[in-house]
Structure formats: structure tokens, C-alpha cells
Design a protein around this motif. Sequence first.
Motif, mmCIF file in Angstrom:
data_model
loop_
_atom_site.group_PDB
_atom_site.id
_atom_site.type_symbol
_atom_site.label_atom_id
_atom_site.label_comp_id
_atom_site.label_asym_id
_atom_site.label_seq_id
_atom_site.Cartn_x
_atom_site.Cartn_y
_atom_site.Cartn_z
ATOM 1 N N GLY A 112 0.677 -1.215 0.095
ATOM 2 C CA GLY A 112 0.047 0.054 -0.001
ATOM 3 C C GLY A 112 0.900 1.303 -0.088
ATOM 4 O O GLY A 112 0.336 2.480 -0.125
ATOM 5 N N LEU A 113 2.238 1.164 0.089
ATOM 6 C CA LEU A 113 3.026 2.464 0.014
ATOM 7 C C LEU A 113 3.207 2.826 -1.351
ATOM 8 O O LEU A 113 3.342 2.093 -2.238
ATOM 9 N N ALA A 114 2.814 4.044 -1.675
ATOM 10 C CA ALA A 114 2.600 4.445 -2.942
ATOM 11 C C ALA A 114 4.051 4.462 -3.704
ATOM 12 O O ALA A 114 4.202 4.462 -4.812
ATOM 13 N N SER A 115 4.891 4.683 -2.768
ATOM 14 C CA SER A 115 6.485 4.760 -3.542
ATOM 15 C C SER A 115 7.075 3.425 -3.878
ATOM 16 O O SER A 115 8.175 3.555 -4.268
ATOM 17 N N PHE A 116 6.229 2.104 -3.399
ATOM 18 C CA PHE A 116 6.858 0.943 -3.489
ATOM 19 C C PHE A 116 6.312 -0.065 -4.482
ATOM 20 O O PHE A 116 4.948 0.098 -4.515
ATOM 21 N N ALA A 117 7.177 -0.561 -5.359
ATOM 22 C CA ALA A 117 6.379 -1.564 -6.346
ATOM 23 C C ALA A 117 7.124 -2.954 -5.785
ATOM 24 O O ALA A 117 8.347 -2.994 -5.759
ATOM 25 N N VAL A 118 6.369 -3.809 -5.458
ATOM 26 C CA VAL A 118 6.872 -5.221 -4.765
ATOM 27 C C VAL A 118 6.656 -6.396 -5.887
ATOM 28 O O VAL A 118 5.578 -6.820 -6.170
ATOM 29 N N GLY A 119 7.723 -6.686 -6.371
ATOM 30 C CA GLY A 119 7.810 -7.751 -7.299
ATOM 31 C C GLY A 119 8.633 -8.772 -7.012
ATOM 32 O O GLY A 119 9.376 -8.803 -6.070
ATOM 33 N N LEU A 120 8.786 -9.667 -8.107
ATOM 34 C CA LEU A 120 9.730 -10.837 -7.955
ATOM 35 C C LEU A 120 10.764 -10.624 -8.906
ATOM 36 O O LEU A 120 10.649 -10.132 -9.959
ATOM 37 N N GLY A 121 11.990 -11.407 -8.564
ATOM 38 C CA GLY A 121 13.142 -11.597 -9.215
ATOM 39 C C GLY A 121 13.622 -12.693 -9.288
ATOM 40 O O GLY A 121 14.622 -13.022 -8.402
ATOM 41 N N THR A 122 13.230 -13.654 -9.920
ATOM 42 C CA THR A 122 13.274 -15.126 -9.806
ATOM 43 C C THR A 122 13.822 -15.702 -10.967
ATOM 44 O O THR A 122 13.218 -15.592 -12.294
ATOM 45 N N GLY A 123 14.575 -16.756 -11.033
ATOM 46 C CA GLY A 123 14.980 -17.714 -11.958
ATOM 47 C C GLY A 123 14.018 -18.656 -12.527
ATOM 48 O O GLY A 123 13.963 -19.404 -13.519
ATOM 49 N N ASN A 124 12.654 -18.809 -11.580
ATOM 50 C CA ASN A 124 11.805 -19.551 -11.784
ATOM 51 C C ASN A 124 10.823 -19.151 -12.780
ATOM 52 O O ASN A 124 10.471 -17.750 -13.297
ATOM 53 N N VAL A 125 10.447 -19.962 -13.805
ATOM 54 C CA VAL A 125 9.440 -19.398 -14.803
ATOM 55 C C VAL A 125 8.264 -19.080 -14.242
ATOM 56 O O VAL A 125 7.884 -19.542 -12.992
ATOM 57 N N GLU A 126 7.500 -18.153 -14.818
ATOM 58 C CA GLU A 126 6.435 -17.534 -13.853
ATOM 59 C C GLU A 126 5.287 -18.608 -13.337
ATOM 60 O O GLU A 126 4.993 -18.405 -12.255
ATOM 61 N N PRO A 127 5.042 -19.540 -14.200
ATOM 62 C CA PRO A 127 4.080 -20.505 -13.721
ATOM 63 C C PRO A 127 4.671 -21.257 -12.305
ATOM 64 O O PRO A 127 3.800 -21.362 -11.227
ATOM 65 N N GLY A 128 5.797 -21.635 -12.549
ATOM 66 C CA GLY A 128 6.426 -22.258 -11.452
ATOM 67 C C GLY A 128 6.684 -21.348 -10.058
ATOM 68 O O GLY A 128 6.244 -21.587 -9.266
ATOM 69 N N ALA A 129 6.883 -20.187 -10.426
ATOM 70 C CA ALA A 129 6.790 -19.239 -9.158
ATOM 71 C C ALA A 129 5.585 -19.239 -8.482
ATOM 72 O O ALA A 129 5.415 -19.233 -7.326
ATOM 73 N N ARG A 130 4.481 -19.283 -9.570
ATOM 74 C CA ARG A 130 3.191 -19.126 -8.932
ATOM 75 C C ARG A 130 2.640 -20.269 -8.148
ATOM 76 O O ARG A 130 1.921 -20.390 -6.812
ATOM 77 N N ILE A 131 3.308 -21.605 -8.665
ATOM 78 C CA ILE A 131 2.946 -22.717 -7.935
ATOM 79 C C ILE A 131 3.557 -22.847 -6.619
ATOM 80 O O ILE A 131 3.053 -23.057 -5.583
ATOM 81 N N LYS A 132 4.864 -22.136 -6.399
ATOM 82 C CA LYS A 132 5.610 -22.284 -5.138
ATOM 83 C C LYS A 132 5.150 -21.302 -4.428
ATOM 84 O O LYS A 132 4.732 -21.654 -3.044
ATOM 85 N N LEU A 133 4.742 -20.192 -4.606
ATOM 86 C CA LEU A 133 4.194 -19.225 -3.841
ATOM 87 C C LEU A 133 2.733 -19.319 -3.404
ATOM 88 O O LEU A 133 2.264 -19.229 -2.434
ATOM 89 N N GLY A 134 1.847 -20.087 -4.357
ATOM 90 C CA GLY A 134 0.363 -20.396 -4.041
ATOM 91 C C GLY A 134 0.374 -21.303 -2.730
ATOM 92 O O GLY A 134 -0.437 -21.305 -2.085
ATOM 93 N N ARG A 135 1.349 -22.264 -2.533
ATOM 94 C CA ARG A 135 1.197 -23.265 -1.649
ATOM 95 C C ARG A 135 1.292 -22.496 -0.020
ATOM 96 O O ARG A 135 0.612 -22.660 0.748
ATOM 97 N N VAL A 136 1.860 -21.376 0.073
ATOM 98 C CA VAL A 136 2.019 -20.402 1.385
ATOM 99 C C VAL A 136 0.958 -19.198 0.976
ATOM 100 O O VAL A 136 1.517 -18.453 1.728
ATOM 101 N N GLU A 137 0.403 -19.183 -0.048
ATOM 102 C CA GLU A 137 -0.470 -17.955 0.021
ATOM 103 C C GLU A 137 0.033 -16.607 -0.149
ATOM 104 O O GLU A 137 -0.337 -15.723 0.097
ATOM 105 N N LEU A 138 1.319 -16.704 -1.019
ATOM 106 C CA LEU A 138 2.092 -15.454 -1.196
ATOM 107 C C LEU A 138 2.025 -15.111 -2.651
ATOM 108 O O LEU A 138 2.555 -13.950 -3.106
ATOM 109 N N ALA A 139 1.126 -16.016 -3.525
ATOM 110 C CA ALA A 139 1.231 -15.423 -5.151
ATOM 111 C C ALA A 139 0.656 -14.247 -5.252
ATOM 112 O O ALA A 139 1.160 -13.582 -6.214
ATOM 113 N N ASP A 140 -0.338 -13.789 -4.643
ATOM 114 C CA ASP A 140 -1.054 -12.382 -4.863
ATOM 115 C C ASP A 140 -0.142 -11.192 -4.299
ATOM 116 O O ASP A 140 -0.693 -10.262 -4.423
#
Length: 234
Positions: A112-140
Motif C-alpha cells: 500500500g505504500l505509493a512509492s513501492f512496487a513489490v515484485g519478484l526477481g526469480t529464475g523460476n519460470v512464472e507459472p512455477g513461481a506461482r505454484i511455489k508461492l501459491g502453497r503459502v498464499e504469497l502468490a497474490d
Amino acid sequence: MVRHRTLVAHPTVLLFDIDGTLVWTGGAGRRAMEATFLAMTGAREAVSFTFAGMTDRAIVRAGLENAGRPVDEASIDRLIGTYLELLTETVRSATDYGVYPGIQQALDAVRGLASFAVGLGTGNVEPGARIKLGRVELADEFAFGGFGSDHEDRARLLAIGATRGAERLGVLREACRVIVIGDTPRDVQAALAIGAECVAVGTGGDSPESLVACGATRAFADLAAPGALEALLG
Ligand SMILES: [Mg+2]
């Protein structure tokens, strides 16, 4: 009426690595990759090297070379497809899986901080990143990123993620403070290669001291350590 656009004093793009930085997966990624090579080449041992800091496509490329198989983009695509199918199952069934200390607090602090963009920088392909983060409800939690599906080279995918983050903030990338949060020397080197800062964490196995020696801007045992959150917030 004049609508004042909130002035973003210090626009900041955060790019989080996944494995060893946000989460541990109890070897789910390795099991899926080994099963992929067993199924597709018969050579599970072709990927017996460490994956730390490698992108998915670079892992598959090295594995195909080790297996003595033709290395072309279509073959890599095919193995990545099988890997993603298997990853869904290894992530689901992993018994030792979780989010590292301080991660949730850091995400809460910048959400919610207007000055921050929070993203991923990962070697995972995007669907793999979503699978891994989905298990711990961090994907969103991460609206964008630079992924292993964007580029095989880690510095290049970080640059793509940084540009996407800057676009979300409505500024040029050059105007942003870009911080890569990672756990391996490869994360540090790729961050430095694009002129970003690297806040390193010791959760992936490399010590904070060794990551500073590689060039990390700051390094902490984990993001719950004193000063770590401040290092992100600036
Ligand atoms: Mg990592």
C-alpha cells in the motif's frame, strides 16, 4: 480543481528471489526437475548439480548437455512443460515447506505504500513461481516480476522486472531505487550487473558475511534481523 498527483519522493522497486529467500520448499523443485529428466531422458543424475541462483531454463540447458541430448529451445520448452506438471505435485506433497522469518512483516510494511512496487526477481519460470508461492498464499503479494520465463540470464530478467516495477510507479527505471532481495552470490552479481542494490539474506545457506564479500549492499541472517526492514524501506 487541481488534482495533485502524490509526489513519489524515492520510488523503490523491490525484486524478491523465491527459493531460499521467500520460501523453502523441502526440495520440491529439485524433485520435480529430477523426475522430469528421468521421464524425458532417463538420466536423473543429469541435474545432480546445485541449482542455487540458476534460472530454470539454464538448469534444463545444463541438464540436457549433461545427458548428451540435443540442446535447443523446443527441447527446453518441452522439459519445462513436464517440470511444471510435476512441480504441482511435488509442491503439494512436500512436508517441509514454509516462509522465512521476516518476510510477511516486510510485505506488510510496504503493502500500500505509493512509492513501492513489490515484485519478484526469480529464475523460476512464472507459472512455477506461482505454484511455489501459491502453497503459502504469497502468490497474490507480487503483481509483477522478472522471471526465468522472461530471460535465461539472471541479470537480464532482473532488468525486465525493474522496468516493469518502474512502469507501475509511473517513472523511468533510472529514477528508481531498485533493490534485489536474494540469497546467493548469483543474486548479488546479477543485481550489481544492472546497477541495483542487493539486500542479501542468509536463509539459503550462504552466510551474510560471504554475501557481503560478493558485493551485497547489506546482508542479514534473515529479514527479521535488526535493521533489515529499514534497509528495504530506506
Ligand atoms: Mg534463491
